[in-house]
Design a protein around this motif. Structure first.
Motif, PDB file in Angstrom:
ATOM      1  N   ASP A  47      81.557 159.399  -4.755  1.00 16.73           N
ATOM      2  CA  ASP A  47      80.116 159.311  -4.960  1.00 16.73           C
ATOM      3  C   ASP A  47      79.446 159.749  -3.665  1.00 16.73           C
ATOM      4  OD1 ASP A  47      77.411 158.220  -4.804  1.00 16.73           O
ATOM      5  OD2 ASP A  47      77.920 157.048  -6.599  1.00 16.73           O
ATOM      6  N   ARG A  48      78.829 160.914  -3.711  1.00 20.11           N
ATOM      7  CA  ARG A  48      78.248 161.515  -2.503  1.00 20.11           C
ATOM      8  C   ARG A  48      77.173 160.619  -1.882  1.00 20.11           C
ATOM      9  NH1 ARG A  48      77.304 167.627  -2.699  1.00 20.11           N
ATOM     10  NH2 ARG A  48      79.438 167.423  -2.036  1.00 20.11           N
ATOM     11  N   GLN A  49      76.233 160.145  -2.705  1.00 27.63           N
ATOM     12  CA  GLN A  49      75.126 159.352  -2.171  1.00 27.63           C
ATOM     13  C   GLN A  49      75.619 158.038  -1.571  1.00 27.63           C
ATOM     14  OE1 GLN A  49      71.813 160.430  -1.910  1.00 27.63           O
ATOM     15  NE2 GLN A  49      71.858 158.697  -0.523  1.00 27.63           N
ATOM     16  N   ALA A  50      76.504 157.345  -2.280  1.00 25.20           N
ATOM     17  CA  ALA A  50      77.029 156.073  -1.768  1.00 25.20           C
ATOM     18  C   ALA A  50      77.795 156.300  -0.470  1.00 25.20           C
ATOM     19  CB  ALA A  50      77.924 155.405  -2.815  1.00 25.20           C
ATOM     20  N   SER A  51      78.547 157.384  -0.398  1.00 24.72           N
ATOM     21  CA  SER A  51      79.329 157.685   0.807  1.00 24.72           C
ATOM     22  C   SER A  51      78.420 158.006   1.988  1.00 24.72           C
ATOM     23  CB  SER A  51      80.291 158.848   0.539  1.00 24.72           C
ATOM     24  OG  SER A  51      81.176 158.513  -0.508  1.00 24.72           O
ATOM     25  N   GLU A  52      77.343 158.763   1.725  1.00 26.23           N
ATOM     26  CA  GLU A  52      76.372 159.054   2.784  1.00 26.23           C
ATOM     27  C   GLU A  52      75.695 157.771   3.256  1.00 26.23           C
ATOM     28  OE1 GLU A  52      73.657 162.006   1.286  1.00 26.23           O
ATOM     29  OE2 GLU A  52      75.170 163.597   1.354  1.00 26.23           O
ATOM     30  N   ASP A  53      75.325 156.918   2.309  1.00 29.43           N
ATOM     31  CA  ASP A  53      74.660 155.659   2.656  1.00 29.43           C
ATOM     32  C   ASP A  53      75.554 154.773   3.513  1.00 29.43           C
ATOM     33  OD1 ASP A  53      72.475 156.512   1.212  1.00 29.43           O
ATOM     34  OD2 ASP A  53      72.869 155.217  -0.516  1.00 29.43           O
ATOM     35  N   ILE A  54      76.815 154.676   3.123  1.00 29.19           N
ATOM     36  CA  ILE A  54      77.766 153.852   3.875  1.00 29.19           C
ATOM     37  C   ILE A  54      77.921 154.388   5.291  1.00 29.19           C
ATOM     38  CG2 ILE A  54      80.247 153.345   4.109  1.00 29.19           C
ATOM     39  CD1 ILE A  54      80.270 152.960   1.052  1.00 29.19           C
ATOM     40  N   THR A  55      78.099 155.691   5.416  1.00 24.01           N
ATOM     41  CA  THR A  55      78.287 156.308   6.732  1.00 24.01           C
ATOM     42  C   THR A  55      77.075 156.067   7.618  1.00 24.01           C
ATOM     43  OG1 THR A  55      79.684 157.998   5.719  1.00 24.01           O
ATOM     44  CG2 THR A  55      78.812 158.473   7.916  1.00 24.01           C
ATOM     45  N   GLN A  56      75.909 156.271   7.048  1.00 22.44           N
ATOM     46  CA  GLN A  56      74.675 156.057   7.804  1.00 22.44           C
ATOM     47  C   GLN A  56      74.562 154.594   8.234  1.00 22.44           C
ATOM     48  OE1 GLN A  56      72.943 158.720   8.462  1.00 22.44           O
ATOM     49  NE2 GLN A  56      71.228 157.807   9.507  1.00 22.44           N
ATOM     50  N   GLU A  57      74.838 153.687   7.299  1.00 22.27           N
ATOM     51  CA  GLU A  57      74.731 152.256   7.590  1.00 22.27           C
ATOM     52  C   GLU A  57      75.682 151.828   8.702  1.00 22.27           C
ATOM     53  OE1 GLU A  57      75.389 148.067   5.252  1.00 22.27           O
ATOM     54  OE2 GLU A  57      74.710 149.808   4.111  1.00 22.27           O
ATOM     55  N   VAL A  58      76.906 152.321   8.674  1.00 21.33           N
ATOM     56  CA  VAL A  58      77.892 151.960   9.692  1.00 21.33           C
ATOM     57  C   VAL A  58      77.461 152.459  11.064  1.00 21.33           C
ATOM     58  CG1 VAL A  58      80.248 152.463  10.487  1.00 21.33           C
ATOM     59  CG2 VAL A  58      79.857 151.698   8.134  1.00 21.33           C
ATOM     60  N   LEU A  59      76.971 153.685  11.128  1.00 17.26           N
ATOM     61  CA  LEU A  59      76.565 154.244  12.422  1.00 17.26           C
ATOM     62  C   LEU A  59      75.284 153.595  12.949  1.00 17.26           C
ATOM     63  CD1 LEU A  59      77.600 157.914  11.734  1.00 17.26           C
ATOM     64  CD2 LEU A  59      78.566 156.419  13.480  1.00 17.26           C
ATOM     65  N   VAL A  60      74.343 153.322  12.077  1.00 12.53           N
ATOM     66  CA  VAL A  60      73.118 152.635  12.511  1.00 12.53           C
ATOM     67  C   VAL A  60      73.460 151.223  12.988  1.00 12.53           C
ATOM     68  CG1 VAL A  60      70.942 151.644  11.685  1.00 12.53           C
ATOM     69  CG2 VAL A  60      71.523 154.019  11.140  1.00 12.53           C
ATOM     70  N   SER A  61      74.373 150.568  12.281  1.00  9.00           N
ATOM     71  CA  SER A  61      74.804 149.225  12.672  1.00  9.00           C
ATOM     72  C   SER A  61      75.441 149.242  14.065  1.00  9.00           C
ATOM     73  CB  SER A  61      75.786 148.676  11.639  1.00  9.00           C
ATOM     74  OG  SER A  61      76.282 147.438  12.041  1.00  9.00           O
ATOM     75  N   LEU A  62      76.206 150.294  14.358  1.00  4.85           N
ATOM     76  CA  LEU A  62      76.809 150.426  15.685  1.00  4.85           C
ATOM     77  C   LEU A  62      75.704 150.429  16.749  1.00  4.85           C
ATOM     78  CD1 LEU A  62      79.430 151.079  17.397  1.00  4.85           C
ATOM     79  CD2 LEU A  62      78.701 153.466  17.217  1.00  4.85           C
ATOM     80  N   TRP A  63      74.646 151.191  16.505  1.00 10.66           N
ATOM     81  CA  TRP A  63      73.537 151.253  17.459  1.00 10.66           C
ATOM     82  C   TRP A  63      72.841 149.901  17.569  1.00 10.66           C
ATOM     83  CZ3 TRP A  63      71.867 153.860  21.409  1.00 10.66           C
ATOM     84  CH2 TRP A  63      70.556 153.690  21.849  1.00 10.66           C
TER      85      TRP A  63
END
Length: 195
Positions: A47-63
């Protein structure tokens, strides 16, 4: 620090810099890991959208958590975070419910005996990978174990990126056919493996 200097820093140095609010260091981490993390999520969810959302969330969480980070491996931390988010999506019912139910059964106790142990899953995975054609196996291991991008693999092996993509597709299809989606998914969650 200029952008070239930031490009040459190790993950440990980049983490130290983002703890000092260095956006350039965070951008380097983002650019280095985004596609790898996205592919890790997409290979499970499809699922492209879910995968993009997860990736974004993980990286933003790191910050957002940068001030309190105590990591031994940025790579392991980010990939584990993605697996955790994927597991949450599976749990929320956004993928086939019967697959998740079978996965839950894997973790439950059946008369004191585990249905399938982590050792069994590792053995099945290694066996499936060993049965792949040599070039296909080499590319798959470089992608999933070494977390190299398609471009990095292509450069290292002197082949076209499209060839790498085709070989990864062949590998994943063969492993899913040989092992079944259930074992592949269980491997991700239990063992932190490569699908």
């Amino acid at each position: 620090m200029n952008s070239l200097e930031v490009q040459l820093l190790s993950d440990e140095q980049l983490i130290a810099l983002i703890q000092e609010n260095d956006l350039g260091a965070f951008e380097r981490i983002y650019n280095k890991y985004w596609s790898k993390l996205y592919l890790s999520a997409y290979n499970i969810l499809r699922d492209r959208q879910a995968s993009e959302d997860i990736t974004q969330e993980v990286l933003v969480s790191l910050w957002m958590k940068r001030a309190n980070l105590q990591l031994t491996s940025l790579n392991a931390y980010l990939h584990t975070s993605v697996r955790y988010q994927v597991f949450n999506i599976i749990r929320s019912g956004k993928v086939k419910a019967d697959l998740f139910n079978r996965l839950e059964a894997l973790f439950s106790n059946n008369g004191g005996e585990d249905i399938l142990s982590e050792k069994d899953i590792n053995r099945l995975l290694e066996q499936g990978i060993a049965e792949l054609p040599e070039k296909c196996r080499q590319i798959f291991v470089m992608s999933r174990k070494e977390h190299l991008s398609t471009k990095e693999i292509a450069e290292r092996l002197g082949i076209a990126p499209k060839t790498v993509e085709n070989q990864l597709t062949v590998a994943l299809n063969r492993l899913r056919k040989t092992l079944g989606d259930f074992v592949c998914l269980a491997a991700i969650i239990l063992c932190g493996r490569w699908f």
